[in-house]
Design a protein around this motif. Structure first.
Motif, PDB file in Angstrom:
ATOM      1  N   MET A   1      -9.760   5.465  -8.566  1.00  0.00           N
ATOM      2  CA  MET A   1      -9.434   5.497  -9.985  1.00  0.00           C
ATOM      3  C   MET A   1     -10.713   5.911 -10.709  1.00  0.00           C
ATOM      4  SD  MET A   1      -7.437   2.612 -12.266  1.00  0.00           S
ATOM      5  CE  MET A   1      -8.441   1.246 -11.763  1.00  0.00           C
ATOM      6  N   ARG A   2     -10.655   7.013 -11.441  1.00  0.00           N
ATOM      7  CA  ARG A   2     -11.833   7.568 -12.113  1.00  0.00           C
ATOM      8  C   ARG A   2     -12.970   7.783 -11.108  1.00  0.00           C
ATOM      9  NH1 ARG A   2      -9.587   4.102 -16.056  1.00  0.00           N
ATOM     10  NH2 ARG A   2     -10.834   2.352 -15.400  1.00  0.00           N
ATOM     11  N   ALA A   3     -12.625   8.341  -9.953  1.00  0.00           N
ATOM     12  CA  ALA A   3     -13.551   8.698  -8.872  1.00  0.00           C
ATOM     13  C   ALA A   3     -14.191   7.493  -8.181  1.00  0.00           C
ATOM     14  CB  ALA A   3     -14.635   9.652  -9.372  1.00  0.00           C
ATOM     15  N   MET A   4     -13.686   6.296  -8.444  1.00  0.00           N
ATOM     16  CA  MET A   4     -14.213   5.096  -7.797  1.00  0.00           C
ATOM     17  C   MET A   4     -13.116   4.492  -6.919  1.00  0.00           C
ATOM     18  SD  MET A   4     -17.291   4.890  -8.906  1.00  0.00           S
ATOM     19  CE  MET A   4     -17.803   3.260  -8.479  1.00  0.00           C
ATOM     20  N   PRO A   5     -13.460   4.127  -5.669  1.00  0.00           N
ATOM     21  CA  PRO A   5     -12.450   3.526  -4.799  1.00  0.00           C
ATOM     22  C   PRO A   5     -12.091   2.116  -5.261  1.00  0.00           C
ATOM     23  CG  PRO A   5     -14.589   3.494  -3.735  1.00  0.00           C
ATOM     24  CD  PRO A   5     -14.750   4.244  -5.025  1.00  0.00           C
ATOM     25  N   PHE A   6     -10.843   1.717  -5.020  1.00  0.00           N
ATOM     26  CA  PHE A   6     -10.450   0.336  -5.278  1.00  0.00           C
ATOM     27  C   PHE A   6      -9.402  -0.087  -4.263  1.00  0.00           C
ATOM     28  CE2 PHE A   6      -7.090   2.453  -7.643  1.00  0.00           C
ATOM     29  CZ  PHE A   6      -5.986   1.670  -7.396  1.00  0.00           C
ATOM     30  N   VAL A   7      -9.294  -1.388  -4.088  1.00  0.00           N
ATOM     31  CA  VAL A   7      -8.308  -2.001  -3.210  1.00  0.00           C
ATOM     32  C   VAL A   7      -7.617  -3.081  -4.027  1.00  0.00           C
ATOM     33  CG1 VAL A   7      -7.951  -3.322  -1.091  1.00  0.00           C
ATOM     34  CG2 VAL A   7      -9.716  -1.554  -1.165  1.00  0.00           C
ATOM     35  N   ALA A   8      -6.283  -3.094  -3.997  1.00  0.00           N
ATOM     36  CA  ALA A   8      -5.529  -4.073  -4.783  1.00  0.00           C
ATOM     37  C   ALA A   8      -4.485  -4.749  -3.906  1.00  0.00           C
ATOM     38  CB  ALA A   8      -4.839  -3.380  -5.948  1.00  0.00           C
ATOM     39  N   PRO A   9      -4.256  -6.041  -4.102  1.00  0.00           N
ATOM     40  CA  PRO A   9      -3.210  -6.730  -3.338  1.00  0.00           C
ATOM     41  C   PRO A   9      -1.830  -6.274  -3.796  1.00  0.00           C
ATOM     42  CG  PRO A   9      -4.082  -8.175  -5.026  1.00  0.00           C
ATOM     43  CD  PRO A   9      -4.900  -6.919  -5.067  1.00  0.00           C
ATOM     44  N   ALA A  10      -0.895  -6.277  -2.860  1.00  0.00           N
ATOM     45  CA  ALA A  10       0.478  -5.892  -3.191  1.00  0.00           C
ATOM     46  C   ALA A  10       1.445  -6.609  -2.259  1.00  0.00           C
ATOM     47  CB  ALA A  10       0.662  -4.377  -3.071  1.00  0.00           C
ATOM     48  N   ARG A  11       2.612  -6.895  -2.764  1.00  0.00           N
ATOM     49  CA  ARG A  11       3.730  -7.408  -1.968  1.00  0.00           C
ATOM     50  C   ARG A  11       4.461  -6.191  -1.444  1.00  0.00           C
ATOM     51  NH1 ARG A  11       7.434  -9.183   0.884  1.00  0.00           N
ATOM     52  NH2 ARG A  11       9.084 -10.595   0.232  1.00  0.00           N
ATOM     53  N   HIS A  12       4.955  -6.245  -0.218  1.00  0.00           N
ATOM     54  CA  HIS A  12       5.669  -5.094   0.334  1.00  0.00           C
ATOM     55  C   HIS A  12       6.946  -5.514   1.045  1.00  0.00           C
ATOM     56  CE1 HIS A  12       3.407  -6.357   3.974  1.00  0.00           C
ATOM     57  NE2 HIS A  12       4.561  -6.044   4.551  1.00  0.00           N
ATOM     58  N   ILE A  13       7.838  -4.554   1.145  1.00  0.00           N
ATOM     59  CA  ILE A  13       8.991  -4.649   2.035  1.00  0.00           C
ATOM     60  C   ILE A  13       9.119  -3.294   2.727  1.00  0.00           C
ATOM     61  CG2 ILE A  13      10.212  -6.381   0.655  1.00  0.00           C
ATOM     62  CD1 ILE A  13      12.112  -4.086  -0.271  1.00  0.00           C
ATOM     63  N   VAL A  14       9.889  -3.270   3.794  1.00  0.00           N
ATOM     64  CA  VAL A  14      10.196  -2.014   4.467  1.00  0.00           C
ATOM     65  C   VAL A  14      11.662  -1.713   4.181  1.00  0.00           C
ATOM     66  CG1 VAL A  14      10.346  -0.819   6.667  1.00  0.00           C
ATOM     67  CG2 VAL A  14       8.482  -2.444   6.254  1.00  0.00           C
ATOM     68  N   ALA A  15      11.922  -0.537   3.618  1.00  0.00           N
ATOM     69  CA  ALA A  15      13.282  -0.115   3.294  1.00  0.00           C
ATOM     70  C   ALA A  15      13.443   1.342   3.719  1.00  0.00           C
ATOM     71  CB  ALA A  15      13.546  -0.263   1.794  1.00  0.00           C
ATOM     72  N   ASP A  16      14.436   1.601   4.541  1.00  0.00           N
ATOM     73  CA  ASP A  16      14.677   2.960   5.040  1.00  0.00           C
ATOM     74  C   ASP A  16      13.436   3.537   5.710  1.00  0.00           C
ATOM     75  OD1 ASP A  16      17.322   2.962   4.069  1.00  0.00           O
ATOM     76  OD2 ASP A  16      16.613   3.548   2.076  1.00  0.00           O
ATOM     77  N   ASP A  17      12.737   2.712   6.483  1.00  0.00           N
ATOM     78  CA  ASP A  17      11.528   3.107   7.206  1.00  0.00           C
ATOM     79  C   ASP A  17      10.416   3.614   6.291  1.00  0.00           C
ATOM     80  OD1 ASP A  17      12.626   2.361   9.642  1.00  0.00           O
ATOM     81  OD2 ASP A  17      13.570   4.315   9.905  1.00  0.00           O
TER      82      ASP A  17
ATOM     83  N   LEU B   1       7.749  -0.073   0.538  1.00  0.00           N
ATOM     84  CA  LEU B   1       7.972  -0.249  -0.890  1.00  0.00           C
ATOM     85  C   LEU B   1       7.057  -1.373  -1.359  1.00  0.00           C
ATOM     86  CD1 LEU B   1       9.682   0.618  -3.352  1.00  0.00           C
ATOM     87  CD2 LEU B   1      11.339  -1.135  -2.686  1.00  0.00           C
ATOM     88  N   LEU B   2       6.244  -1.096  -2.378  1.00  0.00           N
ATOM     89  CA  LEU B   2       5.271  -2.059  -2.885  1.00  0.00           C
ATOM     90  C   LEU B   2       5.694  -2.602  -4.238  1.00  0.00           C
ATOM     91  CD1 LEU B   2       1.942  -0.092  -2.292  1.00  0.00           C
ATOM     92  CD2 LEU B   2       3.158  -1.585  -0.701  1.00  0.00           C
ATOM     93  N   ARG B   3       5.284  -3.854  -4.489  1.00  0.00           N
ATOM     94  CA  ARG B   3       5.440  -4.454  -5.818  1.00  0.00           C
ATOM     95  C   ARG B   3       4.040  -4.852  -6.280  1.00  0.00           C
ATOM     96  NH1 ARG B   3       8.835  -9.779  -6.109  1.00  0.00           N
ATOM     97  NH2 ARG B   3       6.902 -10.664  -5.354  1.00  0.00           N
ATOM     98  N   LEU B   4       3.621  -4.282  -7.390  1.00  0.00           N
ATOM     99  CA  LEU B   4       2.315  -4.585  -7.975  1.00  0.00           C
ATOM    100  C   LEU B   4       2.504  -5.095  -9.396  1.00  0.00           C
ATOM    101  CD1 LEU B   4       1.941  -1.472  -6.453  1.00  0.00           C
ATOM    102  CD2 LEU B   4      -0.371  -2.197  -6.854  1.00  0.00           C
ATOM    103  N   HIS B   5       1.428  -5.631  -9.949  1.00  0.00           N
ATOM    104  CA  HIS B   5       1.439  -6.071 -11.341  1.00  0.00           C
ATOM    105  C   HIS B   5       1.061  -4.890 -12.239  1.00  0.00           C
ATOM    106  CE1 HIS B   5       0.890  -8.326 -14.960  1.00  0.00           C
ATOM    107  NE2 HIS B   5      -0.428  -8.237 -14.933  1.00  0.00           N
TER     108      HIS B   5
END
Length: 150
Positions: free
Chosen positions: A24-40, A43-47
């Motif tokens: 984001m703006r040329a800076m790396p970031f890592v964010a937590p996310a909830r996920h499911i697998v749908a149709d292989d 799918l993520l849920r973020l705030h």
């Protein structure tokens, strides 16, 4: 679908959370996310309030999850790299996600959903085997000789 992709999808279904990474703006970031697998696909849920979805949408992202806090002697890590896009989940997908957190960093949770089309998949397995177990916080016991299998 390759054997690694099938294995990664099976492993990802065993945990609920992971981390999405991009820049984001040329800076790396890592964010937590909830996920499911749908149709292989992942799918993520973020705030929405954190704004990370704007940096991810239409960009190549990496999404990783693992069982490192499980206490198992058979640890694994998976990573999916691909293009992310904001989507509206189906009613069935919303049900699979389950309850939402009430707050994120003190503000009301506002969900945004993203789908990742995996282009590259990486699976790593770390198996511990030794005569001397190590006790982890929480009382879990693992053995400390590392065997890396890619």
């Amino acid at each position: 679908m390759s054997t690694d992709e099938i294995r990664a999808i099976e492993l990802l279904r065993r945990v609920s959370y992971g981390r999405v990474a991009t820049s984001m703006r040329a800076m790396p970031f890592v964010a937590p996310a909830r996920h499911i697998v749908a149709d292989d696909r992942v799918l993520l849920r973020l705030h929405r309030g954190l704004g990370y979805h704007r940096a991810c949408n239409g960009s190549v992202v990496a999404y990783g999850a693992d069982n490192f806090d499980s206490g198992s002697e058979h640890l694994w890590s998976v990573q999916f790299t691909g293009t992310a896009e904001i989507v509206e989940p189906t009613d069935g997908e919303l049900t699979t996600f389950g309850t939402e957190p009430e707050f994120v960093d003190g503000e009301p949770f506002d969900p945004v959903y993203m789908r990742i089309e995996p282009q590259f998949v990486t699976v790593h397995a770390l198996d511990y085997a030794s005569e001397t177990p190590t006790t982890l916080p929480g009382g879990a016991s693992v053995r400390r000789h590392l065997h890396h299998v890619a």
